[in-house]
Design an enzyme around this catalytic site. Structure first.
Site, PDB file in Angstrom:
ATOM      1  CD  GLN A   1      -1.083  -0.952   3.614  1.00 16.18           C
ATOM      2  OE1 GLN A   1      -2.305  -0.887   3.546  1.00 16.18           O
ATOM      3  NE2 GLN A   1      -0.450  -1.573   4.594  1.00 16.18           N
TER       4      GLN A   1
ATOM      5  CE1 TYR B   1     -10.323   0.858  15.589  1.00  6.65           C
ATOM      6  CE2 TYR B   1      -7.982   0.644  16.020  1.00  6.65           C
ATOM      7  CZ  TYR B   1      -9.131   0.188  15.408  1.00  6.65           C
ATOM      8  OH  TYR B   1      -9.077  -0.940  14.637  1.00  6.65           O
TER       9      TYR B   1
ATOM     10  CG  ASP C   1      -2.389 -14.259   5.636  1.00  6.24           C
ATOM     11  OD1 ASP C   1      -3.146 -13.333   5.980  1.00  6.24           O
ATOM     12  OD2 ASP C   1      -2.796 -15.359   5.209  1.00  6.24           O
TER      13      ASP C   1
ATOM     14  CG  ASP D   1      -5.733  -2.141  14.781  1.00  5.27           C
ATOM     15  OD1 ASP D   1      -6.602  -1.512  14.139  1.00  5.27           O
ATOM     16  OD2 ASP D   1      -4.708  -1.605  15.246  1.00  5.27           O
TER      17      ASP D   1
END
Lengths: 271, 271
Positions: free
Chosen positions: A51, A81, A157, A175
């Site tokens: 990303q 959060y 992963d 998260d």
């Protein structure tokens, strides 16, 4: 790749993310609305294997971490959060000793997990190493948690890591970023099945559950899927100004039907 | 003054409020952060005796009313605000018959007040007639309440109206804009004294109480002042995406120390 100078600022401005000194969070995930934050200084911009990564210092919200154009963390409101996604699950368990955080590469959830003294092993499974590296450099208030001796960091992963740890964890916290790109699978039933399998008896999970103002179409089937897997499921939320529409929810699931998320089993001072 | 055509669109774009088809809510009240909404069509722009008035249709939030550059109402999320500011107070009273709304010229709070069948007289005291006129034209889902025969509209200063009505009302709701310009006095102790004097025995008030994420410096002294005036005071909040930081609070005060705001005294179906 992780060091940033003058070019970085120029890039951030050139690709249209920062205009006239303001970052604007404009995406197809919440069309027609966008939060803007005024930028003091671009600290980092780069492309990881997964990303776009952008870090800037803001006028009003401290340092801000942005992934694929979406705000992940600001120093000013991150606590709302991190505390909620962590402690609702942690305090619903009598004595969590083995905890797994999937995603959360900034280290904020890990920081909250480690405040529970009963924790013996805390694993963080983040797919994107750059998020960890960037956070250690620019968000020490979150990433300081990495230096705790109870922590093991896995760059892999999360689903695969859980496959290797059947009936191992007391608490699993996912998260994740939004359900596009690398985080997409984290909102689907097979992933919740894997979490169920990776929990010991009495285990609980908390997963980022998107915003009731924006994503009911995603939340509804997710809750139905969870109720087919776990005997007890609940939904909670927190207010957080820099997430879209100022609110985000959490999916809470328990392996035991007697688990309750409404009241803590322990007091914060005796964690 | 209240009709708007091509010039209006040009004006809105010219004064910098709408750029590239997006309205941005940038003010000194919350520096460094700004919500943007994508505009389909500017419906009205003008200057009233008190403030700038802008109405536009948005891509994602229906019709939007903006006063002095600050979003007051969007059709998509207005219910979250109107319902909470109204019903917390209305359901804390056994049988509210005379209700006063100060501000709230869009008619949304009035709409919710009128859902309580016990209400015999509902007064709306709005200082800016243009807000009422514009809302009747562009926000019929809120302003339809004006046609109810129980309603009396007063275009005047709310404090002055209360001076003329000692011990008259069961519920007073102050639906104000932010504490700058015409609404500034509505956040100060003398105004809360006036509300107290205008209430009958057992009366309650609810006042717009700003955002705990942004305005603790204003909320703290306001709560202290209220506790010096009323025997019972509470603070509540709702989430609302198009208000700054996605959250807004309410100050609740009761003339009786036994009033409680936590649970409704009546059921919604028996109002």
């Amino acid at each position: 790749r992780l060091f940033c100078g003058v070019d970085c600022v120029a890039n951030a401005e050139m690709d249209g993310k920062i205009v006239d000194g303001w970052f604007r969070e404009k995406t197809v995930l919440w069309p027609g609305q966008a939060l803007s934050l005024e930028v003091t200084e671009v600290l980092y911009q780069g492309k990881s294997a997964f990303q776009d990564v952008l870090v800037f210092r803001s006028v009003s919200h401290g340092v801000v971490l942005v992934l694929d154009g979406v705000i992940q963390v600001t120093e000013r409101d991150e606590f709302a959060y991190q505390e909620m996604i962590t402690h609702l699950a942690m305090f619903a368990h009598e004595r969590p000793e083995r905890v797994l955080v999937v995603g959360g590469g900034d280290g904020g959830v890990l920081r909250e997990v480690l405040r529970h003294e009963c924790v013996k092993e805390a694993y963080l499974c983040e797919i994107d190493e750059d998020v960890v590296t960037v956070s250690k450099k620019f968000l020490p208030g979150l990433a300081a948690s990495y230096s705790d001796p109870r922590v093991s960091v896995k760059i892999m992963d999360g689903a695969k890591f859980m496959d290797e740890h059947a009936a191992y964890f007391d608490v699993i916290i996912t998260d994740s970023s939004d359900p596009v790109g690398p985080a997409d699978v984290l909102f689907r039933p097979p992933y919740f099945e894997k979490m169920n399998n990776a929990l010991r008896d009495g285990g609980v999970i908390c997963s980022q559950g998107e915003c009731i103002w924006l994503h009911l179409d995603l939340i509804r089937p997710m809750m139905t899927a969870c109720r087919n897997i776990f005997p007890h499921v609940a939904y909670a939320f927190t207010t957080i100004p820099t997430y879209p529409s100022g609110q985000i929810g959490f999916v809470l699931c328990a392996k035991s039907s007697t688990t309750r998320f409404e009241a803590p089993l322990r007091s914060p001072s005796a964690t």
